[in-house]
Design an enzyme around this catalytic site. Structure first.
Site, PDB file in Angstrom:
ATOM      1  N   SER A  82       0.844  -1.196   0.000  1.00  0.00           N
ATOM      2  CA  SER A  82       0.000   0.000   0.000  1.00  0.00           C
ATOM      3  C   SER A  82       0.874   1.239   0.000  1.00  0.00           C
ATOM      4  O   SER A  82       1.860   1.312   0.736  1.00  0.00           O
ATOM      5  CB  SER A  82      -0.899   0.045   1.237  1.00  0.00           C
ATOM      6  N   TYR A  87      -2.145  -0.891  10.252  1.00  0.00           N
ATOM      7  CA  TYR A  87      -2.258  -1.230   8.821  1.00  0.00           C
ATOM      8  C   TYR A  87      -1.003  -0.795   8.058  1.00  0.00           C
ATOM      9  O   TYR A  87      -0.423  -1.556   7.286  1.00  0.00           O
ATOM     10  CB  TYR A  87      -3.505  -0.549   8.242  1.00  0.00           C
TER      11      TYR A  87
HETATM   12  N1  LIG Z   1      -8.753  -0.090  -1.675  1.00  0.00           N
HETATM   13  C1  LIG Z   1      -7.660   0.657  -1.478  1.00  0.00           C
HETATM   14  O1  LIG Z   1      -7.696   1.897  -1.521  1.00  0.00           O
HETATM   15  C2  LIG Z   1      -6.318   0.004  -1.233  1.00  0.00           C
HETATM   16  C3  LIG Z   1      -5.161   0.794  -1.272  1.00  0.00           C
HETATM   17  C4  LIG Z   1      -3.927   0.195  -1.031  1.00  0.00           C
HETATM   18  C5  LIG Z   1      -3.850  -1.156  -0.790  1.00  0.00           C
HETATM   19  N2  LIG Z   1      -4.997  -1.905  -0.743  1.00  0.00           N
HETATM   20  C6  LIG Z   1      -4.874  -3.342  -0.487  1.00  0.00           C
HETATM   21  O2  LIG Z   1      -5.499  -4.066  -1.537  1.00  0.00           O
HETATM   22  C7  LIG Z   1      -6.074  -5.266  -1.012  1.00  0.00           C
HETATM   23  C8  LIG Z   1      -7.560  -5.323  -1.341  1.00  0.00           C
HETATM   24  O3  LIG Z   1      -8.199  -4.134  -0.915  1.00  0.00           O
HETATM   25  P1  LIG Z   1      -9.792  -4.015  -0.917  1.00  0.00           P
HETATM   26  O4  LIG Z   1     -10.106  -2.570  -0.926  1.00  0.00           O
HETATM   27  O5  LIG Z   1     -10.373  -4.879  -1.977  1.00  0.00           O
HETATM   28  O6  LIG Z   1     -10.119  -4.648   0.544  1.00  0.00           O
HETATM   29  P2  LIG Z   1     -11.472  -5.287   1.152  1.00  0.00           P
HETATM   30  O7  LIG Z   1     -11.425  -5.041   2.618  1.00  0.00           O
HETATM   31  O8  LIG Z   1     -12.667  -4.800   0.385  1.00  0.00           O
HETATM   32  O9  LIG Z   1     -11.339  -6.854   0.844  1.00  0.00           O
HETATM   33  C9  LIG Z   1     -10.511  -7.689   1.600  1.00  0.00           C
HETATM   34  C10 LIG Z   1     -10.857  -9.136   1.311  1.00  0.00           C
HETATM   35  O10 LIG Z   1      -9.980  -9.964   2.102  1.00  0.00           O
HETATM   36  C11 LIG Z   1     -10.748 -10.970   2.744  1.00  0.00           C
HETATM   37  N3  LIG Z   1     -10.069 -11.403   3.975  1.00  0.00           N
HETATM   38  C12 LIG Z   1      -9.884 -10.669   5.105  1.00  0.00           C
HETATM   39  N4  LIG Z   1      -9.269 -11.406   6.042  1.00  0.00           N
HETATM   40  C13 LIG Z   1      -9.030 -12.622   5.486  1.00  0.00           C
HETATM   41  C14 LIG Z   1      -8.420 -13.812   5.945  1.00  0.00           C
HETATM   42  N5  LIG Z   1      -7.928 -13.912   7.208  1.00  0.00           N
HETATM   43  N6  LIG Z   1      -8.313 -14.877   5.114  1.00  0.00           N
HETATM   44  C15 LIG Z   1      -8.826 -14.796   3.850  1.00  0.00           C
HETATM   45  N7  LIG Z   1      -9.445 -13.704   3.361  1.00  0.00           N
HETATM   46  C16 LIG Z   1      -9.542 -12.626   4.168  1.00  0.00           C
HETATM   47  C17 LIG Z   1     -12.100 -10.321   3.022  1.00  0.00           C
HETATM   48  O11 LIG Z   1     -13.114 -11.301   3.254  1.00  0.00           O
HETATM   49  C18 LIG Z   1     -12.300  -9.519   1.735  1.00  0.00           C
HETATM   50  O12 LIG Z   1     -12.908 -10.294   0.726  1.00  0.00           O
HETATM   51  C19 LIG Z   1      -5.761  -5.265   0.479  1.00  0.00           C
HETATM   52  O13 LIG Z   1      -4.536  -5.961   0.692  1.00  0.00           O
HETATM   53  C20 LIG Z   1      -5.570  -3.800   0.786  1.00  0.00           C
HETATM   54  O14 LIG Z   1      -4.771  -3.586   1.931  1.00  0.00           O
HETATM   55  C21 LIG Z   1      -6.231  -1.363  -0.950  1.00  0.00           C
END
Ligand SMILES: NC(=O)c1ccc[n+]([C@@H]2O[C@H](COP(=O)([O-])OP(=O)(O)OC[C@H]3O[C@@H](n4cnc5c(N)ncnc54)[C@H](O)[C@@H]3O)[C@@H](O)[C@H]2O)c1
Length: 255
Positions: A148, A161
């Site tokens: 991230s 985080y």
């Molecule tokens: N959306 C953003 O702005 C953003 C920015 C930078 C990085 N990210 C990273 O991208 C990735 C996806 O982001 P997102 O916005 O889709 O997140 P989100 O929270 O919408 O989705 C996360 C998914 O991970 C699953 N999950 C959580 N804990 C789990 C576990 N213990 N085992 C298996 N599955 C599990 C959840 O059920 C969910 O489907 C993450 O790693 C997040 O940190 C997101």
């Protein structure tokens, strides 16, 4: 554009029940890959795979896994070794993210810290370790750890985080060296702010506007803006690319 070798790849995407993970799965399938959608949200991941199979030609398979649980990771590895025998790509995308309650770091409880670290940092290590024999069975495996750009921005409000994603980026450097001898590549895809179908409180409207103003490209990103890089990193077109952290952020920050 087609990506070399992608149509023969078997790829595991964790956290694929929703958000960006679902986007990686959908795009990989569109490019011809077979995708294992792995998530701890059982009903949601089954529905996501069914939806992708309705849209395409049946190359999505749902598995329930808790990446924070070594037994659950071992179960997935056992099932996949029977079902597919090898894995060419692993996207360690699952994380505690959209459910985070923002707060000053001195108000984060030890339980919150430990739970988040167990999923976000320990999870990619546990699952990559469990799936290693299957990754080694591939001719050209590629692991993508999702980082991230909140790390480089020093974003306030979710220190656990930010610390977990800093750890993921560091882990990529060492993993790439330890796995290089098996021909396995490891990179970090580091998104800036991405807006998905899932509501979250980690970005207020004011912060969203402020970040948009600072970006070189003054538009918000969706999952589709992340997926091309993921497909490229899984494909054989990136066969000499390993140990790198690549930001996809519309020019918000520069390393
Ligand atoms: N959306 C953003 O702005 C953003 C920015 C930078 C990085 N990210 C990273 O991208 C990735 C996806 O982001 P997102 O916005 O889709 O997140 P989100 O929270 O919408 O989705 C996360 C998914 O991970 C699953 N999950 C959580 N804990 C789990 C576990 N213990 N085992 C298996 N599955 C599990 C959840 O059920 C969910 O489907 C993450 O790693 C997040 O940190 C997101």
């Amino acid at each position: 554009m087609s990506y070399t070798g992608i149509d023969t790849k078997v790829v595991v995407v964790t956290g694929a029940a929703q958000g960006i993970g679902l986007g990686y799965a959908r795009r990989l399938i569109t490019e011809g890959a077979t995708v294992i959608l792995a998530d701890r949200a059982a009903a949601a991941v089954e529905q996501a795979a069914a939806r992708l199979n309705d849209e395409g030609d049946g190359k999505a398979f749902a598995y329930v896994v808790d990446v924070a649980d070594p037994c659950s990771c071992a179960d997935l590895a056992r099932e996949l070794s029977t079902q597919v025998g090898r894995i060419d790509g692993l996207i360690n995308n699952a994380a505690i993210f959209s459910t985070i309650a923002m707060k000053p770091f001195w108000e984060i409880s030890v339980d919150e810290w430990d739970q988040l670290m167990t999923v976000n940092l320990k999870g990619p290590w546990l699952l990559t370790s469990a799936l290693l024999p299957l990754l080694r069975a591939s001719d050209a495996a590629s692991v993508i750890n999702i980082g991230s750009d909140a790390v480089n921005m020093g974003r306030p409000g979710y220190l656990h985080y930010v610390a977990s994603k800093g750890g993921v980026t560091g882990m990529t450097f060492s993993m790439s060296h330890e796995l290089g001898e098996f021909g396995i590549r490891v990179n970090t895809l580091s998104p800036g702010p991405v807006y998905t179908e899932v509501h979250r409180d980690t970005v207020s409207a004011t912060q969203k506007d402020a970040m948009l103003t600072r970006q070189a490209l003054h538009r918000t990103a969706g999952p589709d803006d992340m997926t091309s890089l993921a497909v490229f990193l899984i494909s054989d077109d990136s066969s000499y690319l390993t140990g790198q952290t690549i930001s996809v952020n519309g020019g918000l920050i520069h390393r």
